[in-house]
Design a protein around this motif. Structure first.
Motif, PDB file in Angstrom:
ATOM      1  N   GLY A 182     -10.026   5.864  -2.433  1.00 50.73           N
ATOM      2  CA  GLY A 182      -9.185   4.946  -2.511  1.00 50.73           C
ATOM      3  C   GLY A 182      -8.412   4.897  -4.270  1.00 50.73           C
ATOM      4  O   GLY A 182      -8.059   3.877  -4.252  1.00 50.73           O
ATOM      5  N   GLU A 183      -8.428   5.319  -5.073  1.00 51.91           N
ATOM      6  CA  GLU A 183      -8.061   5.020  -6.202  1.00 51.91           C
ATOM      7  C   GLU A 183      -7.575   6.506  -7.104  1.00 51.91           C
ATOM      8  O   GLU A 183      -8.410   7.693  -6.881  1.00 51.91           O
ATOM      9  CB  GLU A 183      -8.900   4.421  -7.399  1.00 51.91           C
ATOM     10  CG  GLU A 183      -9.713   3.261  -7.015  1.00 51.91           C
ATOM     11  CD  GLU A 183     -10.919   2.861  -7.668  1.00 51.91           C
ATOM     12  OE1 GLU A 183     -11.428   3.216  -8.222  1.00 51.91           O
ATOM     13  OE2 GLU A 183     -10.708   1.131  -7.461  1.00 51.91           O
ATOM     14  N   THR A 199      -3.857   2.330  -6.255  1.00 56.05           N
ATOM     15  CA  THR A 199      -4.202   2.727  -4.158  1.00 56.05           C
ATOM     16  C   THR A 199      -4.237   3.775  -3.961  1.00 56.05           C
ATOM     17  O   THR A 199      -2.751   4.470  -3.451  1.00 56.05           O
ATOM     18  CB  THR A 199      -4.061   2.069  -2.829  1.00 56.05           C
ATOM     19  OG1 THR A 199      -4.910   0.146  -3.934  1.00 56.05           O
ATOM     20  CG2 THR A 199      -5.203   2.481  -2.100  1.00 56.05           C
ATOM     21  N   GLU A 255       0.571  -1.376   0.271  1.00 55.47           N
ATOM     22  CA  GLU A 255       0.138   0.319  -0.119  1.00 55.47           C
ATOM     23  C   GLU A 255       1.107   1.062  -0.244  1.00 55.47           C
ATOM     24  O   GLU A 255       0.891   2.224  -0.676  1.00 55.47           O
ATOM     25  CB  GLU A 255      -0.315   0.464   0.889  1.00 55.47           C
ATOM     26  CG  GLU A 255      -0.009   0.186   2.606  1.00 55.47           C
ATOM     27  CD  GLU A 255       0.083  -1.388   3.181  1.00 55.47           C
ATOM     28  OE1 GLU A 255       0.197  -1.422   4.546  1.00 55.47           O
ATOM     29  OE2 GLU A 255       0.338  -2.102   2.234  1.00 55.47           O
TER      30      GLU A 255
END
Length: 768
Positions: A625-626, A619, A517
């Protein structure tokens, strides 16, 4: 009339016989039994509590008697005795936590009364008697008795939903008007008592009990100023901040107890409830947060109000920093702690979620105050240069403080997920909009970002990032700030070159980092660096980054991430290529395309990739979130439609365009090819070539046909299954994603040069 004649049987029994013998005559000539009755003992215990008597025991007496009383006189006598109980109501006696139980007890008492079925005093009489006693009690000594009625009224009012379901709603005529009038009078008495209680001369226990009583009584859609019209808003905000965050015994600081609990203790669940989760502030945290939010909304617009907000945010920030530090050094800072099924871990993260949500509510009140003020200002010259300018300048400082405060809680957001936090998105993005509204606050954000990402806040060592979730949460938060920073027009190129790019590139280039992440967030920042037209780009760095991306597929990056990155970067290079002198490449576009072509040719066929990973985008480190890149891949899942390129461009068809009507009927419209429905690549070669195919809309016209040939050669060099899939994707791009000029060239090349119809290229695909 004598006192003896006024008393009931139990009261006269307490006074003893008035003559000789073992019995005496009552006021009405009735015979009174010898000795005190059970009710007399109760009244005596209430009025003359011993030192061993606890608040719990007193409230237990009330719970077991009040709902079942059958005589109105006895109800008055017992309730009046309770109001004079020294255990519960002696100032400086019982603590805030003990007296809070009065609220819970009277809610339970009222619920029981409303549902009891045996013959007792009618409900309307019961409510009337209790209100009259409370009203007379306050009137008797308004300054000493006001605080005592607040928890009682709050407890009774908490039962209103049950009361309305059982009585008012089924029978509006008999009960609806009565209870409506009772609520109105109770509200007036509550406000009267509250105004005489919330004063600095009262103890902290009394003030905290009063604030909690207000919190459970107040409804968010009500006007908060109607409850405390004569009390300073500054005083209330200060005391609420102290109640929620500052007290070590019963505020949110009870989170410290989590670090001392034994995870294997036998009665851990009960211990957690008694020592943490059932604490008054924790149990009613949302109500207290909504109350504080409402007071922030109505805080006067002046220097005092600004100072009060900054002081409150500073205290919240210190609380958050301490919470973050303590958690980082605990068992809860473990990669799998949120998945741990132990009661201790579950309750801890539930508590953390409540803390995060409550702070979102509080800050939302501060930000809403700013919006409401600006909406009411209008556009007069005075509001622009006097008030509006001042408050916007002040709110930039507030926004910076909000950002710094939530930085310390980002590990909570990362652990529990981002769903359902609309309040956080509101305060986060509004804060950033305020910061980016003026150059001085942007400079402050640049300094703050580097401070938050530096020692001792963050360690970018691979091992620390891999095994320290809180450290990762802090890094993600700063990268989220940078994503927003790069999307604004007022950024500093030198700051990007000296700080953002080298830090993010080092992160994605560090093979020791396994926290994907973090890698994806760093990639999203770098892509924004290169895709922004105003950022000064170094071609060498750009080519190094492209090579890094390609080499990280499929070990780290998915097929869709590869396509997004190649397309985003290719768009920048192909739109404005740099001319070379004395090089084997004509320009930077030629070098880039040859590099991608080389990688495609050298990617082996038949190597499968994870289908699950293939459908993920980069992410983002932001709450949304995108990263919304304009990628060809994004349109692949959309429903196919008949797309007429000429009609889409709303101009006449050029005379030299190949007449579509002269082509074989089966190949007139692109969508008439019955191509395979698979849109997701399944092998590494399919993904690599597909990223090449998606560059077709950006190929320079001067070399357009040459690169179509090279792409087609790469497709033809694949195995049968890959070739079939890639031809369908190639035709999809040619038929749906090109502008008019490229469309004309592509159609001629497809139908005339490649002779797709004659060679049955389309039919070969359609058979699948």
């Amino acid at each position: 009339m004598s006192l003896f004649s006024k008393l009931g049987p139990q009261g006269r029994a307490l006074m003893g016989p008035t003559g000789s013998g073992s019995s005496f005559e009552s006021y009405a000539g009735r015979k009174v039994e010898e000795g005190p009755q059970e009710l007399d003992y109760l009244i005596n215990d209430l009025r003359n509590s011993s030192q061993s008597m606890s608040v719990n025991k007193v409230l237990g007496y009330m719970y077991h008697y009040l709902p079942f009383v059958k005589v109105e006189h006895n109800l008055r006598l017992v309730f009046a005795s309770f109001l004079n109980n020294p255990t519960c109501f002696t100032p400086g006696g019982a603590s805030f936590e003990s007296n809070y139980q009065i609220i819970e007890a009277f809610k339970a008492i009222t619920d029981k009364k409303l549902s009891v079925s045996q013959p007792t005093i009618p409900v309307k009489t019961w409510y009337t008697v209790l209100f009259q006693e409370l009203d007379h009690f306050v009137a008797y000594d308004i300054h000493r008795n006001s605080w005592k009625v607040l928890p009682i009224l709050s407890g009774i009012l908490l039962s209103n939903s049950l009361r309305d379901d059982l009585y008012s709603n089924p029978n509006m005529i008999e009960f609806g008007w009565f209870f409506g009038d009772w609520d109105s009078k109770a509200h007036d008495l509550f406000v009267k008592a509250l105004g005489n209680t919330l004063a600095a001369y009262n103890s902290d226990d009394i003030i905290n009990l009063s604030l909690l009583s207000l919190a459970v009584t107040y409804k968010r859609d009500q006007d908060i100023t109607s409850y405390t019209p004569s009390v300073s808003v500054s005083f209330l905000i200060t005391r609420l901040i102290q109640l929620i965050f500052a007290n070590t015994s019963y505020s949110l600081q009870v989170y410290e107890k989590f670090f001392a609990f034994d995870i294997n203790a036998a009665n851990l669940h009960d211990t957690l409830n008694s020592e943490v989760m059932n604490k008054p502030v924790v149990k009613h945290l949302n109500r207290l947060s909504f109350l504080l939010e409402s007071y922030y909304r109505v805080l006067p617009i002046n220097k005092t109000g600004f100072d009060l907000i900054m002081d409150g945010l500073s205290k919240i920030k210190l609380f958050n920093a301490s919470l973050c530090t303590r958690t980082q050094d605990s068992v809860f800072n473990h990669p799998n702690s949120i998945k741990d099924q132990s009661v201790l871990h579950q309750q801890f993260w539930f508590f953390m979620k409540n803390i995060f949500f409550s702070e979102c509510i509080i800050v939302q009140g501060i930000m809403t105050r700013f919006l409401s003020v600006n909406q009411s200002k209008g556009f007069s010259i005075f509001s622009i240069f006097k008030e509006t300018y001042n408050i916007e300048s002040e709110y930039r400082f507030i926004a910076l403080k909000v950002v710094e405060s939530f930085y310390h809680l980002n590990h909570i957001l990362v652990n529990i997920g981002q769903g359902g936090f609309d309040s956080f998105n509101f305060v986060y993005y509004l804060s950033l909009e305020l910061i980016f509204g003026a150059q001085p606050s942007i400079v402050e954000l640049e300094k703050l970002s580097m401070f938050l990402l530096g020692y001792p806040n963050v360690n970018l060592n691979a091992d620390v990032i891999n095994f320290n979730p809180i450290n990762r949460g802090r890094v993600l938060f700063v990268m989220g700030l940078w994503e927003n920073y790069l999307q604004k027009n007022s950024f500093n190129n030198d700051y990007i070159k000296r700080n953002i790019f080298p830090i993010c590139f080092d992160v994605v280039n560090n093979r020791g980092i396994q926290a994907y992440e973090i890698i994806e967030a760093a990639h999203s920042v770098l892509l924004l660096c290169f895709s922004n037209k105003r950022v000064n780009k170094n071609l060498k760095e750009l080519m190094e980054y492209i090579e890094l991306i390609v080499n990280q597929f499929p070990r780290i990056l998915s097929a869709q991430q590869l396509s997004i990155a190649v397309e985003s970067l290719g768009k920048q290079i192909l739109s404005n290529p740099m001319v070379y002198e004395g090089s084997m490449y004509a320009n930077s576009a030629d070098e880039f395309l040859e590099f991608i072509n080389f990688k495609c040719l050298n990617t082996k066929s038949g190597i499968p990739i994870s289908i699950k990973a293939s459908d993920s985008m980069f992410t983002s480190a932001q709450p949304i979130g995108e990263i919304h890149a304009e990628s060809t891949m994004k349109s692949l899942e959309t429903k196919k439609q008949n797309i007429n390129i000429v009609a889409e461009n709303k101009i006449k068809k050029p005379k030299d365009l190949v007449p579509l009507g002269m082509l074989p009927e089966a190949t007139v419209a692109p969508t008439e090819y019955n191509f395979a429905k698979r849109l997701v690549p399944e092998t590494s070669r399919e993904a690599m070539v597909l990223s090449f195919v998606n560059l077709v809309p950006y190929l320079p016209l001067s070399v357009f046909l040459r690169w179509l040939e090279k792409i087609f050669f790469v497709i033809e060099s694949s195995n049968h299954s890959e070739k079939t899939y890639l031809i369908s994707m190639f035709w999809k791009v040619l038929s749906e994603n090109l502008d008019l000029n490229r469309c004309e060239l592509a159609y001629r090349w497809w139908y005339e040069t490649k002779k797709a119809v004659a060679k049955n290229i389309g039919q070969e695909v359609s058979r699948l």
